[in-house]
Design an enzyme around this catalytic site. Structure first.
Site, short mmCIF file in Angstrom:
data_model
loop_
_atom_site.label_atom_id
_atom_site.label_comp_id
_atom_site.label_asym_id
_atom_site.label_seq_id
_atom_site.Cartn_x
_atom_site.Cartn_y
_atom_site.Cartn_z
N ASP A 1 39.82 49.19 44.46
CA ASP A 1 39.38 49.50 45.82
C ASP A 1 40.28 50.51 46.51
O ASP A 1 39.93 51.04 47.57
CB ASP A 1 39.39 48.22 46.67
C1 GLC Z 1 40.53 42.89 45.20
C2 GLC Z 1 39.03 42.95 45.31
C3 GLC Z 1 38.41 43.40 44.01
C4 GLC Z 1 39.09 44.66 43.53
C5 GLC Z 1 40.58 44.48 43.44
C6 GLC Z 1 41.29 45.75 43.07
O1 GLC Z 1 40.89 41.82 44.38
O2 GLC Z 1 38.48 41.74 45.68
O3 GLC Z 1 37.04 43.63 44.17
O4 GLC Z 1 38.54 44.97 42.29
O5 GLC Z 1 41.08 44.05 44.66
O6 GLC Z 1 41.32 46.66 44.10
C1 GLC Z 2 42.62 46.33 50.15
C2 GLC Z 2 43.39 45.59 49.09
C3 GLC Z 2 42.56 45.38 47.86
C4 GLC Z 2 41.26 44.76 48.25
C5 GLC Z 2 40.57 45.55 49.36
C6 GLC Z 2 39.33 44.85 49.81
O1 GLC Z 2 42.29 47.60 49.72
O2 GLC Z 2 44.57 46.26 48.73
O3 GLC Z 2 43.25 44.59 46.94
O4 GLC Z 2 40.42 44.71 47.16
O5 GLC Z 2 41.43 45.69 50.45
O6 GLC Z 2 38.66 45.52 50.80
#
Ligand code: GLC
Ligand code: GLC
Length: 816
Positions: free
Chosen positions: A487
């Site tokens: 993300d």
């Molecule tokens: C969080 C989110 C997941 C994403 C991950 C890496 O765990 O829930 O959807 O893949 O972060 O950014």
């Molecule tokens: C932030 C976090 C990530 C998560 C995301 C969800 O980017 O670092 O881990 O998946 O929020 O929106």
């Protein structure tokens, strides 16, 4: 250092000192009513949706971190001395203390000056209420005169509003107290048809419903004036902070035990029967009364507790292994499976790190949670697949999130996370392999929940893959969109304004950012779809998927290959990311993992080289970090990933979700020792002895462990709700132990270290019970060479589907 121990027999973790490095929590409820509860009874409850139907109030990021919850107080009425049997909030020094977190319940017990108490917290199956069963025993030689106080602070339902809209909320709070039951009815007079109730099984000396009256001015939960003085005030809340507290007097002879039951529940009345008598403002309580009466009975509570334990025995019984390695056995048989179920239920909404306000159900998250859950209650997995698919957009894209209460896509976050749709294919494939229920493919499912847009689920899967193929960039790799699995890799958002969303801000157009990760994921999904189409005799689709997969494989192996590992992406300008050419972020774990899981590079040696690079550059004793070197400054073209200090979260933390992909990769390439080694580095039970470093619960996975570039290397954060649970379950049970559901049978394909002997497994599958023995002598590192099913040697290592339901099938697999 340890703060407790596992009790595998009872399927509990027993915390033996209350001052754990962080609150160590558990979950109550498994259907519609849920709560989180810490080892000192902190936490809150909600009905279905942690934001929209919050029953009790909780202040996040408090000091101490965990304050507010289901507190019971005891007072010695002879001396005036008072204490919390759960240690918090009074923090008196207890003679002994234990918190047993079990499957859907927690039991917190302690002794103070010869008074023993034990409170069992749980949610009965099929009910929207929680029980606190308090047992108080007098271990003294003389009689004791005690007061017992309950306490709960009500939330005014909408948790965000409750936290912010004080100009209104300080005036809206309302309660009723009738026959010793406290009813919280804020906003019931207008549009709500639900209320909360807090009941008590014992005759009461008094009650309180105003927090101010209970605590006293300028006091906190550690010394409520009512508890200190032993005098309830029978307060009725008007606005401000409604709460509930019962006061029960207990006279206990030496050795005597008394049981008091408290119920906290949620109730909805039919719109036209809200009030009784009609045309008043008084809650109609006739509908809820039978439920309250039932669960104030000790026998009903006992039965409900037994039923909950049986329910979990049944769920966990779907797969039970005996390997002799305690970390493997207890995680697979108990805790990892349990965490999968909790994560499936709660998604990413409510934990100590997820406030219950921010995020609903993730499209990608829910699809992956399924992988660790589908064998336990396939019917709920089916429902989840259909709900998730109904939020898919006609383009094949998907809302990134949806609200659990409304099941509608979340417009604020929107779509454009280009990996999302592919995960649906993987979730459905897992469901089909587990159940054989191909009828799901013909279920009519709408797009974006629009009535009239229903199409068979099968078509949704086709559009999922089509979505990727319609969005290929200059190298032939998939466009990344807002982000892929990571993300925080935001290649199309160039944000220099504080507070802007890295994911949804659109401030530049015309870029060409591509993702190698989505390329790998696409191959994995297309291979699943090839098999699904083949089984449907849809040869056109089968062929299309096969071709698309092999084409994408070629692209990944060329444009996506850096020489010693898979690249990560190409940025907005077409510049490579995750390459030896870069100064920072040269190698990323995700593409190594997902590409190999998809089978890319297995035959031409690329997979082995990538795995060697991971070992060399990314593996640490605390797990595999996400990338190296970490980003040491803000790279505006990369986005959020470079906002985290080095070693945390996506910036080179051990993002545990990704580690199992490498375990699977090691197992696929025959390195059982390597696979298990990675597995044990992040296995919570194996880290129990370093709880002072790890700090999070030793019975569940955390999302992240600080990486080697962080000053707190080895410290875990964001425990419980993470795709880590499902993927670790898949890695250990399906690839290392090798018990894998397939469309046609149960694959037995362990990949073990030399020093392991054999092991046994009981697996319920397609209505039969498979009793599996893996025969292996220590020293061997090979695969299954011979398999005997019900006394007959079969070719290959796929145990056939049962001929009839209820059958027991004996499988012996010989590893060489
Ligand atoms: C969080 C989110 C997941 C994403 C991950 C890496 O765990 O829930 O959807 O893949 O972060 O950014
Ligand atoms: C932030 C976090 C990530 C998560 C995301 C969800 O980017 O670092 O881990 O998946 O929020 O929106």
């Amino acid at each position: 250092m340890r703060y407790g121990h596992f009790d595998d027999e009872r399927r509990e973790y027993v915390i033996t000192r209350p001052d754990t490095p962080l609150p160590w929590i558990n979950y109550l409820g498994c259907e519609a009513y849920f709560g989180i509860i810490s080892n000192t009874a902190g936490g809150y409850s909600f009905y279905r949706d942690a934001r929209l139907r919050r029953l009790s109030r909780y202040r996040y990021n408090n000091a101490p971190l965990d304050l507010g919850g289901r507190y019971v107080y005891l007072r010695d009425d002879e001396t005036g001395d008072f204490w919390s049997p759960s240690w918090q909030p009074t923090q008196r020094e207890l003679e002994d203390y234990s918190c047993r977190h079990g499957m859907g319940y927690s039991i917190i017990g302690s002794r103070y000056k010869g008074i023993r108490s034990e409170t069992t917290y749980f949610v009965p199956l099929g009910e929207n209420l929680e029980i606190w069963r308090a047992r108080v025993t007098n271990d003294r030689e003389t009689a004791a005169r005690l007061s017992l106080f309950s306490s709960i602070e009500f939330c005014l339902w909408e948790a965000l509003d409750d936290n912010t809209n004080f100009q209104r909320n300080y005036s809206t709070g309302e309660v009723e107290v009738v026959d010793g039951v406290i009813y919280h009815k804020t906003e019931y007079r207008e549009r709500r048809d639900h209320f909360a109730y807090f009941a008590c099984s014992a005759p009461q000396k008094g009650f309180d419903t105003s927090r101010d009256a209970f605590l006293g001015a300028y006091r906190s939960w550690d010394r409520p004036i009512v508890v200190e003085t032993g005098k309830s005030t029978d307060s009725i809340a008007h606005g401000w902070q409604p709460m509930g507290s019962h006061h029960v007097e207990l006279e206990l002879g030496p050795g005597e035990t008394r049981e008091v039951i408290f119920l906290l529940g949620y109730w909805e009345n039919p719109q036209d029967q809200k009030f009784d008598p009609p045309n008043t403002q008084t809650i109609n309580k006739r509908t809820v009364k039978p439920v309250i009466e039932k669960y104030l009975q000790a026998t009903a509570v006992e039965q409900a507790f037994d039923a909950l334990r049986d329910y979990w025995m049944g769920l966990l019984g779907v797969i039970q292994i005996q390997t002799g390695n305690e970390h493997v056995d207890r995680m697979v048989n108990i805790w990892n499976a349990y965490q999968c179920m909790v994560t499936f239920n709660i998604s990413r909404s409510a934990s100590l790190y997820e406030s219950g306000i921010g995020r609903g159900m993730g499209f990608r998250d829910s699809s992956q949670d399924l992988l660790g859950f589908v064998h336990m209650i396939p019917a709920r997995a089916r429902e989840r697949i259909l709900d998730t698919a109904a939020t898919q957009l006609p383009t094949g894209g998907a809302y990134h999130q949806y609200q659990p209460l409304t099941k509608r896509g979340n417009n604020d976050v929107g779509s454009g996370f280009n990996d999302d749709p592919a995960w649906l294919v993987l979730g459905v494939a897992a469901y089909l392999k587990e159940t054989g229920d191909t009828s799901i493919l013909d279920e009519p499912v709408p797009y974006d929940n629009a009535p009239g847009s229903e199409k068979p689920l099968y078509e949704h899967l086709q559009r999922s893959l089509g979505y990727t193929l319609d969005r290929l960039g200059p190298h032939g790799l998939p466009f990344i969109g807002r982000a892929d699995w990571n993300d925080c890799l935001n290649l199309n958002c160039f944000s220099n304004t504080p507070g802007e969303s890295f994911q949804t801000t659109e401030n530049k157009a015309g870029g060409v950012a591509e993702s190698v990760f989505i390329g790998g994921l696409f191959v994995l999904a297309a291979n699943e779809m090839t098999r699904i189409a083949g089984r449907r005799n849809d040869t056109v689709e089968e062929e299309r998927c096969r071709k698309a997969s092999s084409l994408m494989t070629k692209v990944v192996e060329t444009a996506g290959w850096d020489g010693s590992w898979f690249r990560r992406a190409y940025d907005y300008y077409g510049k490579v990311i995750g390459s030896a050419e870069n100064d920072e972020g040269q190698i990323f774990v995700e593409p190594q993992g997902i590409c190999i899981v998809a089978g890319i590079g297995l035959e031409n040696g690329l997979a082995n080289r990538a795995l060697a690079s991971v070992r060399e550059r990314l593996a640490t004793p605390h797990g595999i970090v996400l990338q190296q070197p970490p980003y040491s400054y803000y790279h505006i073209n990369l986005g959020e990933i470079s906002t985290y200090p080095e070693g945390y979260k996506e910036n080179a933390g051990v993002f545990c979700h990704t580690n199992p992909w490498l375990m699977i990769g090691e197992a696929m390439t025959g390195n059982g020792a390597g696979a298990l080694d990675y597995y044990l580095r992040i296995n919570p039970s194996a880290r129990e002895g370093i709880s002072e470093i790890h700090r999070c619960e030793p019975y569940v996975y955390a999302q992240m462990i600080a990486g080697k570039d962080a000053p707190t290397h080895g410290e875990a954060k964001n425990s419980w709700l993470s795709g880590t649970a499902a993927w670790n379950f898949v890695a250990i049970s399906q690839w290392i132990l090798g018990i894998r559901a397939e469309h046609n049978g149960l694959r037995i394909d362990p990949c073990l270290p030399a020093e392991w002997g054999g092991f046994t497994v009981i697996r319920r599958f397609r209505g039969a019970i498979y009793e599996i023995s893996i025969r292996k002598s220590t020293g061997s590192t090979g695969r299954v060479a011979r398999m005997v099913v019900d006394g007959r040697t079969i070719a290959g290592n796929l145990a056939p589907l049962p001929a009839r339901v209820g059958q027991t099938i004996e499988v012996e697999a010989f590893v060489q």
